[in-house]
Write a protein that holds these residues in place. Structure first.
Motif, short mmCIF file in Angstrom:
data_model
loop_
_atom_site.label_atom_id
_atom_site.label_comp_id
_atom_site.label_asym_id
_atom_site.label_seq_id
_atom_site.Cartn_x
_atom_site.Cartn_y
_atom_site.Cartn_z
N PRO A 53 0.83 -1.21 0.00
CA PRO A 53 0.00 0.00 0.00
C PRO A 53 0.87 1.26 0.00
O PRO A 53 1.86 1.35 0.73
CB PRO A 53 -0.80 -0.12 1.30
CG PRO A 53 -0.80 -1.59 1.60
CD PRO A 53 0.51 -2.11 1.12
N GLN A 54 0.49 2.24 -0.84
CA GLN A 54 1.30 3.43 -1.02
C GLN A 54 0.68 4.70 -0.45
O GLN A 54 1.26 5.78 -0.57
CB GLN A 54 1.55 3.64 -2.53
CG GLN A 54 2.36 2.53 -3.18
CD GLN A 54 3.75 2.42 -2.60
OE1 GLN A 54 4.43 3.43 -2.38
NE2 GLN A 54 4.19 1.20 -2.32
N GLU A 55 -0.51 4.61 0.17
CA GLU A 55 -1.19 5.81 0.63
C GLU A 55 -0.35 6.58 1.64
O GLU A 55 -0.16 7.80 1.52
CB GLU A 55 -2.55 5.46 1.26
CG GLU A 55 -3.63 5.08 0.26
CD GLU A 55 -3.52 3.63 -0.16
OE1 GLU A 55 -2.58 2.94 0.31
OE2 GLU A 55 -4.36 3.18 -0.96
N LYS A 56 0.18 5.89 2.64
CA LYS A 56 0.94 6.58 3.68
C LYS A 56 2.28 7.12 3.17
O LYS A 56 2.62 8.28 3.46
CB LYS A 56 1.15 5.64 4.88
CG LYS A 56 -0.14 5.33 5.63
CD LYS A 56 0.11 4.70 6.97
CE LYS A 56 0.63 3.30 6.86
NZ LYS A 56 0.77 2.64 8.18
N ALA B 119 5.41 11.90 1.43
CA ALA B 119 6.15 12.59 0.36
C ALA B 119 5.51 13.93 0.03
O ALA B 119 6.21 14.93 -0.21
CB ALA B 119 6.21 11.70 -0.88
N SER B 120 4.18 13.97 0.04
CA SER B 120 3.48 15.23 -0.26
C SER B 120 3.75 16.28 0.80
O SER B 120 3.95 17.46 0.49
CB SER B 120 1.98 14.97 -0.39
OG SER B 120 1.70 14.07 -1.45
N LEU B 121 3.74 15.86 2.06
CA LEU B 121 4.00 16.80 3.15
C LEU B 121 5.43 17.34 3.07
O LEU B 121 5.66 18.55 3.28
CB LEU B 121 3.77 16.11 4.50
CG LEU B 121 2.32 15.77 4.85
CD1 LEU B 121 2.26 14.93 6.12
CD2 LEU B 121 1.50 17.05 5.02
N MET C 101 5.41 18.91 12.50
CA MET C 101 4.30 18.00 12.33
C MET C 101 4.76 16.71 11.64
O MET C 101 4.35 15.61 12.03
CB MET C 101 3.19 18.66 11.51
CG MET C 101 1.94 17.80 11.36
SD MET C 101 0.69 18.53 10.29
CE MET C 101 1.48 18.31 8.71
N ILE C 102 5.63 16.86 10.64
CA ILE C 102 6.14 15.68 9.93
C ILE C 102 6.92 14.78 10.88
O ILE C 102 6.82 13.55 10.82
CB ILE C 102 7.01 16.11 8.73
CG1 ILE C 102 6.14 16.76 7.65
CG2 ILE C 102 7.76 14.92 8.15
CD1 ILE C 102 6.94 17.36 6.50
N GLN C 103 7.71 15.39 11.77
CA GLN C 103 8.48 14.60 12.73
C GLN C 103 7.57 13.81 13.66
O GLN C 103 7.88 12.68 14.04
CB GLN C 103 9.39 15.52 13.54
CG GLN C 103 10.55 16.12 12.73
CD GLN C 103 11.37 17.10 13.54
OE1 GLN C 103 11.01 17.46 14.66
NE2 GLN C 103 12.49 17.52 12.98
#
Length: 289
Positions: A236-239, A244-246, A279-281
């Motif tokens: 699955p590639q959603e996460k 990557a988008s963030l 947030m990413i962290q």
């Protein structure tokens, strides 16, 4: 009077004993299947031997064997009931734990008492992923023969609690497809329906009939195992795509801050880029497969 053939007598006796043993074992409880004390171990072997003798011992009285079997079943049950209320009896019947390592020091006398060699201790430690004795703070041999190990603080793996990271509670994975058949109840418990499931399967380019097993985890991610082991199902590639988008958004904000000549715009872009990085962290552990 018609005499019953020996082979039919054996079949009848065996069937009766099978049913009786099943009922008696259910009565004794699940402990008979896992953690046996010395007393229960001896009783279990004897009960099996009696059952075998009753089944094939045609020259012996059938009822006498049943009486013996009931005695060997009732006594362990009564002893277990008494042991639950009296620790001294419980320690005598079931045994007590023995410390093998305390404060990082091997207690050789306790090893000898339980008739364990150093090699056997090392084998038990390796089964607990403790390959270096110096990493062990405490190790105790339980009454059922299992060794429980507490590693020293510096040798323990880091947990989210150690780094003050909040982790939401995990839910058990729900099996939604088994042997090519959709299981509606687990699917509904996960909060999804057949339409969502078919959409996810289409993304993986597989059909329900080709799926041996499919599960949904706590985060709504579908994992699939196919009947044909030669076919590789993409992960699955959603996460990963969300992560990557963030990161791309954060990089764009930093780039905008460098390109603009407006001080207020530069401050805004930089500030928001820093917020996004924090947030990413925080969410990175949940988005990395």
């Amino acid at each position: 009077m018609l005499e019953i053939p020996d082979w039919l007598d054996i079949i009848t006796r065996s069937f009766i004993m099978l049913v009786l043993l099943f009922l008696l074992t259910k009565w004794l409880g699940k402990k008979q299947l896992s953690q046996l004390s010395f007393f229960e171990y001896v009783a279990g072997i004897t009960i099996g031997s009696i059952a075998a003798e009753i089944s094939t011992g045609l020259e012996r009285n059938f009822l006498h064997g049943i009486f013996s079997l009931l005695v060997w079943t009732t006594v362990p049950f009564l002893v277990a009931v008494i042991a639950m209320k009296n620790k001294s009896i419980r320690d005598f019947v079931e045994g007590s734990a023995t410390v093998f390592i305390k404060e990082g020091k091997i207690l050789e006398d306790n090893l000898k008492k339980e008739k364990y060699t150093t090699d056997e201790l090392m084998e038990l430690l390796r089964k607990k992923n403790a390959f270096n004795v110096s990493d062990v703070e405490f190790a105790v041999l339980e009454a059922d023969g299992n060794l429980n190990v507490l590693l020293k603080k510096e040798a323990q793996p880091i947990t989210p609690k150690d780094i003050q990271l909040y982790v939401p509670p995990e839910k058990e994975p729900q099996t939604v497809i088994m042997d090519g058949e959709i299981l509606d109840e687990p699917l509904s418990n996960s909060g999804y329906n057949r339409g969502w499931l078919h959409t996810e399967l289409d993304k993986l380019d597989v059909t329900v009939e080709n799926v041996f097993l499919a599960q949904i985890d706590s985060y709504g991610q579908l994992t699939v195992d196919l009947f044909d082991d030669k076919i590789q199902v993409p992960a699955p590639q959603e996460k990963p795509l969300l992560l990557a988008s963030l990161k791309k958004c954060q990089a764009d904000l930093e780039l905008f801050a460098l390109e603009t000549e407006s001080k207020s715009a530069q401050f805004m872009y930089t500030k928001n880029a820093e917020k996004l990085e924090k947030m990413i962290q925080k969410i990175n552990p949940y988005l990395v497969n």
